[in-house]
Design a protein around this motif. Structure first.
Motif, PDB file in Angstrom:
ATOM      1  N   VAL A  97       0.144  10.530   2.278  1.00  0.00           N
ATOM      2  CA  VAL A  97      -0.855   9.724   2.323  1.00  0.00           C
ATOM      3  C   VAL A  97      -2.264  10.182   2.971  1.00  0.00           C
ATOM      4  CG1 VAL A  97       0.499   7.683   1.712  1.00  0.00           C
ATOM      5  CG2 VAL A  97       0.018   8.287   4.165  1.00  0.00           C
ATOM      6  N   LEU A 126       5.514   3.961   1.300  1.00  0.00           N
ATOM      7  CA  LEU A 126       6.218   4.813   0.532  1.00  0.00           C
ATOM      8  C   LEU A 126       6.115   6.178   1.372  1.00  0.00           C
ATOM      9  CD1 LEU A 126       4.431   4.222  -2.880  1.00  0.00           C
ATOM     10  CD2 LEU A 126       6.503   3.095  -2.191  1.00  0.00           C
ATOM     11  N   GLU A 150       5.742   9.219   0.312  1.00  0.00           N
ATOM     12  CA  GLU A 150       4.808  10.352  -0.117  1.00  0.00           C
ATOM     13  C   GLU A 150       3.629  10.507   0.980  1.00  0.00           C
ATOM     14  OE1 GLU A 150       5.538   7.364  -2.306  1.00  0.00           O
ATOM     15  OE2 GLU A 150       6.865   8.998  -3.338  1.00  0.00           O
ATOM     16  N   THR A 197       0.740  -1.021   0.167  1.00  0.00           N
ATOM     17  CA  THR A 197      -0.009   0.019  -0.006  1.00  0.00           C
ATOM     18  C   THR A 197       0.943   1.234  -0.136  1.00  0.00           C
ATOM     19  OG1 THR A 197       0.014   0.314   2.567  1.00  0.00           O
ATOM     20  CG2 THR A 197      -1.599  -1.325   1.366  1.00  0.00           C
ATOM     21  N   PRO A 198       0.483   2.299  -0.317  1.00  0.00           N
ATOM     22  CA  PRO A 198       0.925   3.605  -0.161  1.00  0.00           C
ATOM     23  C   PRO A 198       1.660   4.047   1.241  1.00  0.00           C
ATOM     24  CG  PRO A 198      -1.040   3.944  -1.573  1.00  0.00           C
ATOM     25  CD  PRO A 198      -1.193   2.481  -0.876  1.00  0.00           C
TER      26      PRO A 198
END
Length: 176
Positions: A98, A94, A96, A90-91
């Motif tokens: 979310v 990462l 970034e 899942t994000p």
């Protein structure tokens, strides 16, 4: 009070201070949920493993380490730990941002039904002093929140380090 509540409280105080001095207001420069994010999977500490109901010898957790920034200054540290099997692919794995309506857990389909907060106060570690540019002898509050789903399965442990010179911790509790 949520992390955002802490930030809003500080912004209001700074706005009052600046207004009293007649200076321009430039409050929130960068406070994204992922300011300074560092992400990865690792073996959790015994304390985190216990809270996430993981085997500390074999299980992995996904960690999102963040430095919150206000007015270009470090304001708080916010680290989140997730059971790896819940967020694999899942994000959340990462670096970034979310953010999503309902929070980061909702962004990957996990619904937090309740949480438990614990707040302790201690002197900061050397790493915390450096990351937060703390004046000497400044204690920190450690806000540890464990989030659970409707079946009482732990979803996340979030540890926020709040320098004593920058925060007010306030709760409203219903009499019900």
């Amino acid at each position: 009070m949520s992390e955002l509540g802490f930030l809003v409280q500080r912004m209001r105080r700074r706005r009052r201070e600046r207004s009293a001095r007649g200076s321009a207001v430039s409050l929130l420069v960068s406070v994204g949920p992922e300011s300074g994010a560092d992400c990865g999977d690792r073996r959790p500490s015994a304390e985190i493993a216990e809270r996430l109901q993981l085997d500390p010898e074999t299980a992995l957790s996904v960690v999102r380490e963040r430095v919150r920034i206000v007015d270009q200054d470090p304001y708080a540290l916010a680290d989140s730990y997730f059971p790896e099997e819940l967020v694999r692919g899942t994000p959340l794995m990462l670096p970034e941002d979310v953010s999503a309506p309902g929070g980061v857990l909702a962004s990957v389909g996990l619904i937090q039904a309740r949480y438990r907060d614990e707040i302790t106060v201690r002197m900061p570690t050397r790493a915390e002093i450096e990351k937060l540019s703390l004046p000497s002898a400044t204690p920190v509050a450690v806000h540890m929140r464990t989030g659970y789903d409707a079946n009482d399965r732990p979803l996340r442990v979030m540890i926020t380090i709040l320098p004593g010179d920058r925060h007010v911790i306030r709760y409203d509790v219903s009499a019900d």
